[in-house]
Design a protein around this motif. Structure first.
Motif, PDB file in Angstrom:
ATOM      1  N   MET A  39       0.673   2.332  -8.995  1.00  0.00           N
ATOM      2  CA  MET A  39       1.521   2.961  -7.961  1.00  0.00           C
ATOM      3  C   MET A  39       1.075   2.560  -6.551  1.00  0.00           C
ATOM      4  O   MET A  39       1.905   2.326  -5.674  1.00  0.00           O
ATOM      5  N   GLU A  40      -0.224   2.482  -6.321  1.00  0.00           N
ATOM      6  CA  GLU A  40      -0.731   2.086  -4.997  1.00  0.00           C
ATOM      7  C   GLU A  40      -0.366   0.629  -4.707  1.00  0.00           C
ATOM      8  O   GLU A  40       0.034   0.281  -3.594  1.00  0.00           O
ATOM      9  N   ARG A  41      -0.483  -0.230  -5.726  1.00  0.00           N
ATOM     10  CA  ARG A  41      -0.127  -1.655  -5.542  1.00  0.00           C
ATOM     11  C   ARG A  41       1.364  -1.792  -5.318  1.00  0.00           C
ATOM     12  O   ARG A  41       1.825  -2.629  -4.534  1.00  0.00           O
ATOM     13  N   GLU A  72      -2.650  -0.598   4.322  1.00  0.00           N
ATOM     14  CA  GLU A  72      -3.327   0.644   3.939  1.00  0.00           C
ATOM     15  C   GLU A  72      -3.266   0.855   2.436  1.00  0.00           C
ATOM     16  O   GLU A  72      -4.246   1.244   1.806  1.00  0.00           O
ATOM     17  N   GLU A  73      -2.073   0.592   1.870  1.00  0.00           N
ATOM     18  CA  GLU A  73      -1.893   0.817   0.432  1.00  0.00           C
ATOM     19  C   GLU A  73      -2.767  -0.126  -0.393  1.00  0.00           C
ATOM     20  O   GLU A  73      -3.286   0.255  -1.434  1.00  0.00           O
ATOM     21  N   MET A  74      -2.954  -1.363   0.108  1.00  0.00           N
ATOM     22  CA  MET A  74      -3.839  -2.284  -0.613  1.00  0.00           C
ATOM     23  C   MET A  74      -5.270  -1.757  -0.569  1.00  0.00           C
ATOM     24  O   MET A  74      -6.003  -1.840  -1.562  1.00  0.00           O
ATOM     25  N   LEU A  75      -5.655  -1.160   0.576  1.00  0.00           N
ATOM     26  CA  LEU A  75      -6.997  -0.572   0.674  1.00  0.00           C
ATOM     27  C   LEU A  75      -7.143   0.608  -0.297  1.00  0.00           C
ATOM     28  O   LEU A  75      -8.198   0.802  -0.896  1.00  0.00           O
ATOM     29  N   HIS A  76      -6.042   1.386  -0.449  1.00  0.00           N
ATOM     30  CA  HIS A  76      -6.089   2.500  -1.413  1.00  0.00           C
ATOM     31  C   HIS A  76      -6.280   1.952  -2.832  1.00  0.00           C
ATOM     32  O   HIS A  76      -7.087   2.469  -3.601  1.00  0.00           O
ATOM     33  N   ALA A  77      -5.518   0.893  -3.155  1.00  0.00           N
ATOM     34  CA  ALA A  77      -5.637   0.290  -4.490  1.00  0.00           C
ATOM     35  C   ALA A  77      -7.081  -0.163  -4.709  1.00  0.00           C
ATOM     36  O   ALA A  77      -7.673   0.063  -5.776  1.00  0.00           O
ATOM     37  N   ASP A 119       5.419  11.224  -4.214  1.00  0.00           N
ATOM     38  CA  ASP A 119       5.136  10.877  -5.622  1.00  0.00           C
ATOM     39  C   ASP A 119       3.667  10.474  -5.803  1.00  0.00           C
ATOM     40  O   ASP A 119       3.042  10.802  -6.816  1.00  0.00           O
ATOM     41  N   LEU A 120       3.129   9.768  -4.798  1.00  0.00           N
ATOM     42  CA  LEU A 120       1.713   9.374  -4.873  1.00  0.00           C
ATOM     43  C   LEU A 120       0.820  10.614  -4.845  1.00  0.00           C
ATOM     44  O   LEU A 120      -0.153  10.712  -5.596  1.00  0.00           O
ATOM     45  N   THR A 121       1.188  11.585  -3.996  1.00  0.00           N
ATOM     46  CA  THR A 121       0.396  12.825  -3.936  1.00  0.00           C
ATOM     47  C   THR A 121       0.448  13.549  -5.272  1.00  0.00           C
ATOM     48  O   THR A 121      -0.583  14.013  -5.779  1.00  0.00           O
ATOM     49  N   SER A 149      -5.905  12.384   2.712  1.00  0.00           N
ATOM     50  CA  SER A 149      -5.175  11.306   3.388  1.00  0.00           C
ATOM     51  C   SER A 149      -3.702  11.295   2.957  1.00  0.00           C
ATOM     52  O   SER A 149      -2.837  10.897   3.738  1.00  0.00           O
ATOM     53  N   GLN A 150      -3.404  11.769   1.730  1.00  0.00           N
ATOM     54  CA  GLN A 150      -1.995  11.870   1.305  1.00  0.00           C
ATOM     55  C   GLN A 150      -1.235  12.904   2.145  1.00  0.00           C
ATOM     56  O   GLN A 150      -0.084  12.692   2.502  1.00  0.00           O
ATOM     57  N   ILE A 151      -1.921  14.001   2.460  1.00  0.00           N
ATOM     58  CA  ILE A 151      -1.264  15.036   3.273  1.00  0.00           C
ATOM     59  C   ILE A 151      -0.904  14.443   4.646  1.00  0.00           C
ATOM     60  O   ILE A 151       0.185  14.657   5.171  1.00  0.00           O
TER      61      ILE A 151
END
Ligand SMILES: [Fe+2]
Length: 184
Positions: A39-41, A72-77, A119-121, A149-151
């Protein structure tokens, strides 16, 4: 090797990557962690697609905002892959769906982004409750700053959606928001 240290190393568990494992991750938690990684990717590619949508329409402030979100999302992944490797697991990267590339309006696009963040949260919350059930405190501690960080992300997109609704598609108002995003 002295017999005592031989026995000691034999009692350790090793993962498929060959790394020592302190505590095995529950099967369903592991499966959900890998799903969340996908999902993050997916969010990384989806935000990149949104950045392109704005660039094609001369809205470079929005475009750079979404490019930053994509990174940012790649960093989360990467946080998830680092964590799984630290826990002794091997990473299997799954196929990603093609990103959505068409929206009827800026409001539709921002609503799509807000839904993706919520959805990610939900997925992180699901991970949190499975790790609690399986007494995997390490995963709970890992997830704590991610929930926070999701909030913030949901707040960012709710704010942007509110502003876009307020602008009612008037070009001058949209350009002011575009300029503001570029300066962030
Ligand atoms: Fe994320």
């Amino acid at each position: 090797m002295p017999e005592s240290s031989l026995q000691f190393s034999q009692s350790l568990k090793f993962g498929s990557s060959g790394r020592a494992i302190a505590q095995e991750i529950d099967d369903s938690l592991l499966e959900n962690l890998f799903e969340h990684l996908t999902m993050e990717r997916n969010a990384n590619v989806q935000y990149f697609s949104m950045s392109l949508w704005f660039k094609e329409r001369e809205l470079r402030g929005f475009s750079s905002f979404f490019l930053r979100e994509s990174r940012e999302e790649m960093l989360h992944a990467q946080k998830f892959t680092d964590y799984l490797i630290a826990r002794g697991y091997k990473i299997n990267l799954k196929d990603l769906p093609s990103p959505v590339q068409e929206w009827d309006s800026i409001q539709d696009l921002i609503s799509f982004a807000f839904k993706m963040e919520s959805d990610l949260t939900t997925s992180v919350e699901q991970l949190y409750s499975i790790s609690e059930r399986s007494s995997d405190i390490r995963t709970n501690v890992f997830l704590d700053p991610i929930v926070e960080s999701q909030i913030k992300s949901e707040d960012t997109f709710a704010y942007l959606l509110g502003k876009i609704k307020f602008a009612e598609n008037q070009p001058s108002a949209v350009l002011i928001i575009d300029k503001e995003l570029n300066e962030e």
